[in-house]
Motif scaffolding. Structure first.
Motif, mmCIF file in Angstrom:
data_model
loop_
_atom_site.group_PDB
_atom_site.id
_atom_site.type_symbol
_atom_site.label_atom_id
_atom_site.label_comp_id
_atom_site.label_asym_id
_atom_site.label_seq_id
_atom_site.Cartn_x
_atom_site.Cartn_y
_atom_site.Cartn_z
ATOM 1 N N ARG A 236 -9.530 -0.182 -10.041
ATOM 2 C CA ARG A 236 -8.234 -0.243 -9.850
ATOM 3 C C ARG A 236 -7.776 -1.602 -10.704
ATOM 4 O O ARG A 236 -8.214 -2.583 -10.444
ATOM 5 N N LEU B 154 -1.310 5.178 -7.474
ATOM 6 C CA LEU B 154 -1.299 4.847 -6.173
ATOM 7 C C LEU B 154 0.190 4.829 -5.754
ATOM 8 O O LEU B 154 0.942 3.932 -6.476
ATOM 9 N N GLU C 192 3.231 3.641 -3.325
ATOM 10 C CA GLU C 192 2.710 2.655 -2.057
ATOM 11 C C GLU C 192 4.233 2.029 -2.172
ATOM 12 O O GLU C 192 4.324 0.742 -1.795
ATOM 13 N N ALA D 207 -0.743 2.573 2.165
ATOM 14 C CA ALA D 207 0.190 2.501 3.331
ATOM 15 C C ALA D 207 0.647 1.004 3.561
ATOM 16 O O ALA D 207 1.501 0.599 4.347
ATOM 17 N N ALA D 208 -0.250 0.216 3.278
ATOM 18 C CA ALA D 208 -0.239 -1.253 3.235
ATOM 19 C C ALA D 208 0.716 -1.797 2.638
ATOM 20 O O ALA D 208 1.872 -2.209 3.274
HETATM 21 C C1 GLV Z 1 -3.343 -0.101 -0.808
HETATM 22 O O1 GLV Z 1 -3.270 -0.569 -1.810
HETATM 23 C C2 GLV Z 1 -2.318 -0.053 0.049
HETATM 24 O O2 GLV Z 1 -1.302 -0.998 -0.295
HETATM 25 O O3 GLV Z 1 -2.489 0.416 1.103
#
Ligand code: GLV
Ligand code: MG
Length: 296
Positions: free
Chosen positions: A65, A126, A128, A156-157
């Protein structure tokens, strides 16, 4: 390009001991993190760790990542940590189709530098943020030459941070985003997406399993995991059970017999079976075979 990804284990790039442990687990994929799990002061050493571990574990499925496109780390990440042996990169904070085109251009340069074939590195965006979910179809259907996006993952964070909402154990706040992501991947012809890590309580395996099952029901093929103890339960959720395999075999057998004698709709133990049900059983058996091949 089928890649088994029931579990993709994150491990901080600045912790060589933990990277080595992660690479020895049963996670289908290991994602060495250069982004949010790594303190700013350790980004450089983390890149070095990636190079070293990737060459030590040459036959392991590894992704990196990297930091987001609009960060000041991106160039060094690509130059120093995206090397042969890395299967692909997870690109965080993807917001729009142009990000996919941009990462493709950057990866083409790296592939040229290392005399690797074009398209050697896959991209796992990703998703997000609210705007990424809103533009998900545009993102996953972006055409590049070569085509690199295998599927996407959900984070999800950052998503709940961006939305100003709370993550809960019952997870209804994620239903719409998960559904949008899963349907968009299907519509664009990508592999099923990878779900967010479960982080509310790392010791609560029952809650993890419920969360994984929720994602599976919506069409996700696997889950990002952030602790080795999350691997086995998630591998199990995302693998067909013995009971499901036996049932699928029975359905296919009974249907093929019926079809040979001119019937395309039958009943088996009270359940109505027609072409879509049989196809679904065949898909399940194909996944079971793929998992077996990997074990073998
Ligand atoms: C992962 O990076 C998240 O933000 O859940
Ligand atoms: Mg994030």
């Amino acid at each position: 390009m089928a890649i088994l990804m029931r579990t993709a284990l994150f491990v901080p790039g600045n912790r060589p001991d933990r990277i080595e442990k992660a690479l020895n687990t049963k996670a289908d994929m290991v994602i060495i993190d250069l982004e949010d799990a790594v303190p700013l002061s350790e980004k450089a050493i983390a890149r070095l760790n990636v190079r070293e571990k990737v060459s030590q574990f040459a036959d392991r499925a590894i992704m990196v990542r990297i930091n987001p496109l609009r960060s000041s780390y991106i160039q060094s990440d690509l130059e120093e940590a995206v090397v042969k042996g890395v299967k692909g990169i997870m690109l965080p904070k993807v917001e729009q189709a142009e990000d996919i085109r941009e990462i493709n251009r950057l990866l083409l340069e790296i592939e040229k530098r290392d005399s690797l074939p074009e398209g050697f590195f896959l991209v796992l965006p990703l998703i997000e943020s609210g705007s990424a979910v809103q533009r998900i179809y545009e993102i996953v259907s972006t055409e590049t030459k070569p085509q690199r996006v295998y599927t996407v993952a959900f984070g999800a964070a950052d998503f709940t941070l961006d939305m100003g909402i709370e993550m809960t154990l019952e997870g209804s706040e994620l239903l719409y985003a998960r559904s949008r992501i899963s349907i968009a991947c299907r519509a664009a012809g990508l592999a099923p997406p990878i779900d967010t890590p479960f982080m509310l309580d790392l010791s609560d395996i029952d809650a993890l399993v419920s969360d994984a099952k929720r994602a599976k029901r919506l069409g996700f093929q696997g889950k990002l995991v952030i602790h080795p103890r999350q691997i086995d339960p998630c591998n199990e959720v995302f693998s067909p059970s013995l009971e499901e395999i036996e049932k699928a075999e029975k359905i296919v057998r009974a249907f093929e017999q019926a079809e040979a004698s001119g019937t395309a709709a039958i009943q088996l133990e009270g359940k109505f079976i027609d072409y879509p049900v049989v196809e679904r059983s065949r898909d399940l058996l194909a996944l079971a075979n793929e998992i077996n091949r990997k074990r073998g």
